[in-house]
Design a protein around this motif. Structure first.
Motif, PDB file in Angstrom:
ATOM      1  N   HIS A 108       0.834  -1.205   0.000  1.00  0.00           N
ATOM      2  CA  HIS A 108       0.000   0.000   0.000  1.00  0.00           C
ATOM      3  C   HIS A 108       0.874   1.263   0.000  1.00  0.00           C
ATOM      4  O   HIS A 108       0.630   2.199  -0.765  1.00  0.00           O
ATOM      5  N   GLN A 111       2.285   1.670  -3.358  1.00  0.00           N
ATOM      6  CA  GLN A 111       1.311   2.242  -4.307  1.00  0.00           C
ATOM      7  C   GLN A 111       1.248   3.761  -4.171  1.00  0.00           C
ATOM      8  O   GLN A 111       1.225   4.481  -5.177  1.00  0.00           O
ATOM      9  N   HIS A 112       1.229   4.258  -2.927  1.00  0.00           N
ATOM     10  CA  HIS A 112       1.198   5.719  -2.734  1.00  0.00           C
ATOM     11  C   HIS A 112       2.419   6.364  -3.385  1.00  0.00           C
ATOM     12  O   HIS A 112       2.307   7.390  -4.054  1.00  0.00           O
ATOM     13  N   CYS A 208      -6.149   8.625   3.244  1.00  0.00           N
ATOM     14  CA  CYS A 208      -6.169   7.171   3.122  1.00  0.00           C
ATOM     15  C   CYS A 208      -6.588   6.552   4.447  1.00  0.00           C
ATOM     16  O   CYS A 208      -6.253   7.063   5.512  1.00  0.00           O
ATOM     17  N   HIS A 212       0.149   1.628   6.862  1.00  0.00           N
ATOM     18  CA  HIS A 212       1.369   1.916   6.108  1.00  0.00           C
ATOM     19  C   HIS A 212       2.621   1.643   6.926  1.00  0.00           C
ATOM     20  O   HIS A 212       2.580   1.634   8.155  1.00  0.00           O
TER      21      HIS A 212
HETATM   22 ZN   LIG Z   1      -3.996   4.538   0.409  1.00  0.00          ZN
END
Ligand SMILES: [Zn+2]
Length: 217
Positions: A108, A111-112, A208, A212
């Protein structure tokens, strides 16, 4: 509600009281695969088990020794799907299948980072993304992307990963002056109370609900 897993994404064990336990026949959806299910949905006072959302799949884990097969976010609650019921009012120990969760956190945050570089440096905004057990992808708003751009983006991301750029979570209220228009645009009303922003160094700030890592390395 901000769940415990969103306050501290590294908590692997936590105790909490059972508030609700209801029968359910809602299917289990895991990495897109749908399985029929008959069992219980349990609501706890708080949870370290992440309910599926924002593209991140749900955690699996245990409430005492009862397996949690799915966690879904409905309204203000996280529903924990189990085969066995739990008595309301009992305090249970929650545990996470950490390997799965940590993989989700890494992917995740990845992806950011990837979406930020693609959008800010190559004007390729992300239209959707997928986090799977075997593969993950980011879909961009373009019919094609050149090999050269892909290589440059990869190198740029890898440099930032080598630099171990910090990843921080910032909590804001909807009327916070810190919060610019872009952050709140399109936010559903029920998200307007506390807003969670994931900051990657000074590279990116993005709303979000997911979990993370604390730095890119
Ligand atoms: Zn996110």
């Amino acid at each position: 509600m901000v769940f415990k897993c969103q306050e501290d994404s590294f908590l692997k064990e936590f105790t909490s009281k059972v508030l609700k336990c209801e029968e359910t026949k809602e299917s289990i959806v895991d990495y897109g695969k749908i399985t029929n299910f008959e069992g219980y949905q349990i609501v706890l006072e708080n949870t370290i088990l992440f309910p599926a959302g924002g593209g991140q799949p749900h955690d699996i884990g245990w409430l005492d020794n009862i397996e949690v097969l799915q966690v879904l976010h409905k309204g203000d609650e996280a529903l924990h799907f189990t085969k066995e019921p739990l008595a309301i009012g009992t305090t249970v120990t929650q545990k996470i299948q950490w390997e799965r969760r940590f993989d989700h956190m890494q992917q995740h945050s990845g992806q950011h980072l990837l979406s930020a570089i693609l959008e800010k440096e190559y004007t390729l905004p992300t239209t959707s993304w997928w986090l799977g057990a075997e593969e993950s992808y980011v879909e961009v708003d373009a019919s094609s992307v050149s090999e050269n751009v892909i290589r440059n983006v990869e190198n740029r991301c890898n440099d930032l990963i080598r630099d171990a750029v910090p990843v921080n979570v910032k909590f804001c209220k909807a009327n916070d002056p810190d919060l610019n228009e872009a952050h709140t645009r399109g936010l559903p009303k029920d998200c307007m109370d506390t807003i969670r922003i994931i900051c990657i160094g000074d590279i990116d700030e993005n709303m979000c609900c997911g979990t993370h890592v604390t730095n890119l390395r």
